[in-house]
Design a protein around this motif. Structure first.
Motif, PDB file in Angstrom:
ATOM      1  N   SER A   1     -12.728 -34.367 -12.123  1.00 42.97           N
ATOM      2  CA  SER A   1     -12.445 -35.710 -11.438  1.00 42.97           C
ATOM      3  C   SER A   1     -12.544 -35.551  -9.948  1.00 42.97           C
ATOM      4  O   SER A   1     -12.532 -34.753  -9.179  1.00 42.97           O
ATOM      5  CB  SER A   1     -11.124 -36.115 -12.078  1.00 42.97           C
ATOM      6  OG  SER A   1     -10.018 -34.998 -11.557  1.00 42.97           O
ATOM      7  N   TYR A   2     -12.123 -36.677  -9.354  1.00 40.93           N
ATOM      8  CA  TYR A   2     -12.134 -37.043  -7.820  1.00 40.93           C
ATOM      9  C   TYR A   2     -11.359 -37.951  -7.432  1.00 40.93           C
ATOM     10  O   TYR A   2     -11.121 -39.244  -8.069  1.00 40.93           O
ATOM     11  CB  TYR A   2     -13.647 -36.790  -7.584  1.00 40.93           C
ATOM     12  CG  TYR A   2     -14.517 -38.086  -7.694  1.00 40.93           C
ATOM     13  CD1 TYR A   2     -14.422 -39.240  -7.053  1.00 40.93           C
ATOM     14  CD2 TYR A   2     -15.350 -38.156  -8.969  1.00 40.93           C
ATOM     15  CE1 TYR A   2     -15.189 -40.381  -7.533  1.00 40.93           C
ATOM     16  CE2 TYR A   2     -16.139 -38.947  -9.256  1.00 40.93           C
ATOM     17  CZ  TYR A   2     -16.252 -40.132  -8.392  1.00 40.93           C
ATOM     18  OH  TYR A   2     -16.741 -41.310  -8.810  1.00 40.93           O
ATOM     19  N   ARG A   3     -10.942 -38.012  -6.111  1.00 44.58           N
ATOM     20  CA  ARG A   3     -10.386 -39.087  -5.369  1.00 44.58           C
ATOM     21  C   ARG A   3     -11.055 -39.079  -4.014  1.00 44.58           C
ATOM     22  O   ARG A   3     -11.041 -38.180  -3.398  1.00 44.58           O
ATOM     23  CB  ARG A   3      -8.915 -38.935  -5.315  1.00 44.58           C
ATOM     24  CG  ARG A   3      -8.194 -38.600  -6.558  1.00 44.58           C
ATOM     25  CD  ARG A   3      -6.686 -38.671  -6.313  1.00 44.58           C
ATOM     26  NE  ARG A   3      -6.333 -37.727  -5.461  1.00 44.58           N
ATOM     27  CZ  ARG A   3      -6.262 -36.371  -5.637  1.00 44.58           C
ATOM     28  NH1 ARG A   3      -6.318 -36.058  -7.306  1.00 44.58           N
ATOM     29  NH2 ARG A   3      -5.387 -35.108  -5.013  1.00 44.58           N
ATOM     30  N   ILE A   4     -11.831 -40.327  -3.564  1.00 46.90           N
ATOM     31  CA  ILE A   4     -12.481 -40.374  -2.328  1.00 46.90           C
ATOM     32  C   ILE A   4     -12.080 -41.574  -1.805  1.00 46.90           C
ATOM     33  O   ILE A   4     -11.801 -42.586  -2.168  1.00 46.90           O
ATOM     34  CB  ILE A   4     -13.575 -40.205  -2.498  1.00 46.90           C
ATOM     35  CG1 ILE A   4     -14.470 -41.336  -3.591  1.00 46.90           C
ATOM     36  CG2 ILE A   4     -14.484 -38.793  -3.189  1.00 46.90           C
ATOM     37  CD1 ILE A   4     -16.023 -41.309  -3.711  1.00 46.90           C
ATOM     38  N   SER A   5     -12.003 -41.485  -0.262  1.00 45.32           N
ATOM     39  CA  SER A   5     -11.775 -42.579   0.401  1.00 45.32           C
ATOM     40  C   SER A   5     -13.196 -42.969   0.770  1.00 45.32           C
ATOM     41  O   SER A   5     -14.497 -42.688   0.511  1.00 45.32           O
ATOM     42  CB  SER A   5     -11.374 -42.264   1.999  1.00 45.32           C
ATOM     43  OG  SER A   5     -11.942 -41.534   2.649  1.00 45.32           O
ATOM     44  N   GLU A   6     -13.221 -44.399   1.639  1.00 48.57           N
ATOM     45  CA  GLU A   6     -14.511 -44.968   2.244  1.00 48.57           C
ATOM     46  C   GLU A   6     -15.068 -44.010   2.941  1.00 48.57           C
ATOM     47  O   GLU A   6     -14.413 -43.548   3.900  1.00 48.57           O
ATOM     48  CB  GLU A   6     -14.145 -46.479   2.624  1.00 48.57           C
ATOM     49  CG  GLU A   6     -13.867 -47.313   1.688  1.00 48.57           C
ATOM     50  CD  GLU A   6     -14.940 -47.580   0.806  1.00 48.57           C
ATOM     51  OE1 GLU A   6     -16.152 -47.601   1.074  1.00 48.57           O
ATOM     52  OE2 GLU A   6     -14.724 -48.131  -0.402  1.00 48.57           O
ATOM     53  N   SER A   7     -16.342 -44.016   3.146  1.00 51.23           N
ATOM     54  CA  SER A   7     -16.881 -42.808   3.963  1.00 51.23           C
ATOM     55  C   SER A   7     -18.113 -43.633   4.574  1.00 51.23           C
ATOM     56  O   SER A   7     -18.849 -44.687   4.245  1.00 51.23           O
ATOM     57  CB  SER A   7     -17.435 -41.760   3.397  1.00 51.23           C
ATOM     58  OG  SER A   7     -18.490 -41.884   2.086  1.00 51.23           O
TER      59      SER A   7
ATOM     60  N   GLY B   1     -11.873 -36.646   0.723  1.00 46.74           N
ATOM     61  CA  GLY B   1     -12.009 -36.559  -0.667  1.00 46.74           C
ATOM     62  C   GLY B   1     -11.562 -35.175  -1.335  1.00 46.74           C
ATOM     63  O   GLY B   1     -11.439 -34.059  -0.811  1.00 46.74           O
ATOM     64  N   THR B   2     -11.161 -35.402  -2.561  1.00 44.22           N
ATOM     65  CA  THR B   2     -10.538 -34.445  -3.166  1.00 44.22           C
ATOM     66  C   THR B   2     -11.366 -34.321  -4.690  1.00 44.22           C
ATOM     67  O   THR B   2     -11.417 -35.252  -5.505  1.00 44.22           O
ATOM     68  CB  THR B   2      -8.751 -34.554  -3.727  1.00 44.22           C
ATOM     69  OG1 THR B   2      -8.324 -34.451  -2.530  1.00 44.22           O
ATOM     70  CG2 THR B   2      -8.594 -33.649  -4.564  1.00 44.22           C
TER      71      THR B   2
ATOM     72  N   ARG C   1     -20.102 -34.521  -2.905  1.00 48.72           N
ATOM     73  CA  ARG C   1     -19.276 -33.578  -3.661  1.00 48.72           C
ATOM     74  C   ARG C   1     -18.763 -34.009  -4.988  1.00 48.72           C
ATOM     75  O   ARG C   1     -18.704 -33.464  -5.890  1.00 48.72           O
ATOM     76  CB  ARG C   1     -18.237 -32.623  -2.676  1.00 48.72           C
ATOM     77  CG  ARG C   1     -18.972 -31.797  -1.575  1.00 48.72           C
ATOM     78  CD  ARG C   1     -17.959 -31.066  -0.763  1.00 48.72           C
ATOM     79  NE  ARG C   1     -18.707 -30.127   0.173  1.00 48.72           N
ATOM     80  CZ  ARG C   1     -19.512 -30.335   1.147  1.00 48.72           C
ATOM     81  NH1 ARG C   1     -19.496 -31.484   1.675  1.00 48.72           N
ATOM     82  NH2 ARG C   1     -20.079 -29.327   1.761  1.00 48.72           N
ATOM     83  N   ALA C   2     -18.366 -35.212  -4.667  1.00 51.73           N
ATOM     84  CA  ALA C   2     -17.476 -35.749  -5.877  1.00 51.73           C
ATOM     85  C   ALA C   2     -18.540 -36.148  -7.209  1.00 51.73           C
ATOM     86  O   ALA C   2     -18.142 -36.087  -8.225  1.00 51.73           O
ATOM     87  CB  ALA C   2     -16.879 -37.303  -5.625  1.00 51.73           C
ATOM     88  N   LEU C   3     -19.723 -36.156  -6.799  1.00 52.14           N
ATOM     89  CA  LEU C   3     -20.750 -36.515  -7.990  1.00 52.14           C
ATOM     90  C   LEU C   3     -21.497 -35.271  -8.460  1.00 52.14           C
ATOM     91  O   LEU C   3     -22.577 -35.222  -9.034  1.00 52.14           O
ATOM     92  CB  LEU C   3     -21.908 -37.593  -7.505  1.00 52.14           C
ATOM     93  CG  LEU C   3     -21.018 -38.871  -7.045  1.00 52.14           C
ATOM     94  CD1 LEU C   3     -22.095 -39.791  -6.482  1.00 52.14           C
ATOM     95  CD2 LEU C   3     -20.450 -39.482  -8.427  1.00 52.14           C
ATOM     96  N   ALA C   4     -21.096 -33.969  -7.941  1.00 56.98           N
ATOM     97  CA  ALA C   4     -21.824 -32.869  -8.263  1.00 56.98           C
ATOM     98  C   ALA C   4     -21.408 -32.602  -9.847  1.00 56.98           C
ATOM     99  O   ALA C   4     -20.482 -32.876 -10.485  1.00 56.98           O
ATOM    100  CB  ALA C   4     -21.280 -31.530  -7.507  1.00 56.98           C
ATOM    101  N   ASP C   5     -22.321 -31.769 -10.402  1.00 54.04           N
ATOM    102  CA  ASP C   5     -22.249 -31.312 -11.760  1.00 54.04           C
ATOM    103  C   ASP C   5     -20.802 -30.390 -12.015  1.00 54.04           C
ATOM    104  O   ASP C   5     -20.726 -29.381 -11.178  1.00 54.04           O
ATOM    105  CB  ASP C   5     -23.308 -30.531 -12.162  1.00 54.04           C
ATOM    106  CG  ASP C   5     -24.594 -31.377 -12.488  1.00 54.04           C
ATOM    107  OD1 ASP C   5     -24.363 -32.745 -12.606  1.00 54.04           O
ATOM    108  OD2 ASP C   5     -25.791 -30.645 -12.565  1.00 54.04           O
ATOM    109  N   GLY C   6     -20.134 -30.666 -12.955  1.00 55.49           N
ATOM    110  CA  GLY C   6     -18.961 -29.878 -13.230  1.00 55.49           C
ATOM    111  C   GLY C   6     -17.655 -30.255 -12.492  1.00 55.49           C
ATOM    112  O   GLY C   6     -16.639 -29.672 -13.124  1.00 55.49           O
ATOM    113  N   VAL C   7     -17.634 -31.466 -11.875  1.00 53.95           N
ATOM    114  CA  VAL C   7     -16.602 -31.847 -11.377  1.00 53.95           C
ATOM    115  C   VAL C   7     -15.910 -32.726 -12.301  1.00 53.95           C
ATOM    116  O   VAL C   7     -16.232 -33.637 -12.982  1.00 53.95           O
ATOM    117  CB  VAL C   7     -16.799 -32.858 -10.184  1.00 53.95           C
ATOM    118  CG1 VAL C   7     -15.612 -33.523  -9.587  1.00 53.95           C
ATOM    119  CG2 VAL C   7     -17.481 -31.915  -8.916  1.00 53.95           C
TER     120      VAL C   7
END
Length: 300
Positions: free
Chosen positions: A110-116, A124-125, A102-108
């Motif tokens: 900014s994002y904050r993500i943890s290890e997965s 992830g936000t 989701r973080a790498l989707a078009d239109g995002v």
């Protein structure tokens, strides 16, 4: 495998939102649909083609994640001015979907993500633009010899689709057959998500110009409504699907519901009737089906 896009459409008071996710992998999205529907904030979850739609309350919640049963979900949706923060959480592969996909989707923005991945619980936000729903209803663009409203409107919408005014859905609406019909007596509603009034104005102006250029009819109807629900038109739309409705009734209803009438040929009757059927293409094509109010309570 990033999503194609993630869009947040909000009501006027920012109390409710519809999170619309455009998937690149339907099976993964179907998995999300099943698990996310159990999250406390989500009132209704459904798929329309490869678009997954989550109608939900805004705010925060506590997710109780359980492997295989409720392995991922949306934890919060927070509206901050002209942006919306969406926080996802998931276990294992669900955590990968909740973060990188989701973080790498078009239109995002900014994002904050943890290890997965693996057995991790990940969170992830993503921050996306806040959008208003803009509905465009059209009818009678063809003639006995050429044209089809549903194809013309889709082609125009695809050309106008952009990050500021995202093309979200297209639905054909079956109307009560009247003698003036070309053949099947159907109108079309298009749904866009616009980031601001400027984007809406540019979209509507461009759409009207294209319709005037390519319509094969002098009776084209074109109406526009910015509204989260369009629920004020339910009764009118149900009438148009079961009986003949006058143009005078149509124009009165449009005025009462703050609908902009941009082209007022006889097609305006069906154009107005189409508006509440946005995002419901499987229901809108069934003759006589009654549109019902959206439930404000959790349905699963």
């Amino acid at each position: 495998m990033p999503y194609r896009g993630i869009y947040a459409v909000c009501d006027a008071k920012n109390e409710y939102a519809e999170i619309i996710e455009h998937s690149n992998c339907y099976s993964g999205a179907a998995w999300s649909l099943y698990h996310y529907a159990k999250a406390p904030l989500i009132l209704k979850a459904r798929s329309t083609g490869n678009m997954i739609r989550y109608f939900m309350k805004t705010g925060t919640s506590n997710l109780e994640l359980k492997p295989s049963v409720a392995a991922a979900g949306i934890e919060s949706v927070i509206v901050q001015g002209d942006e919306v923060e969406i926080t996802y959480a998931g276990l294992g592969g669900g955590g990968v979907g909740a973060t990188r996909c989701r973080a790498l989707a078009d239109g995002v923005l900014s994002y904050r993500i943890s290890e997965s991945g693996g057995e991790r619980c990940a969170k992830g936000t993503v921050v996306v633009p806040r959008r208003d729903r803009v509905l465009i209803g059209i009818d009678d663009t063809d003639s006995k010899d050429i044209g089809a409203t549903w194809t013309l409107t889709h082609n125009i919408a695809k050309e106008l689709d952009c990050q500021e005014a995202v093309y979200l859905s297209h639905a054909l609406v079956q109307l009560f057959p009247v003698p003036e019909k070309t053949q099947n007596c159907m109108s079309t509603v298009l749904e866009f998500g616009c980031v601001d009034e400027k984007a809406k104005s540019r979209l509507v102006d461009s759409f009207k110009k294209a319709l005037e250029k390519y319509s094969a009819s002098r009776e084209t109807g074109l109406v526009v409504l910015s509204d989260f629900y369009a629920k004020g038109l339910y009764s009118y739309s149900n009438r148009c699907r079961t009986e003949r409705v006058s143009k005078a009734d149509t124009l009165r209803c449009a005025e009462e519901n703050n609908v902009e009438v941009l082209l007022d040929g006889n097609g305006v009757i069906g154009a107005l009737a189409s508006l509440p059927w946005f995002g419901r293409p499987e229901e809108s094509i069934v003759p006589g089906t009654e549109i019902k109010p959206m439930s404000m309570e959790k349905t699963n």
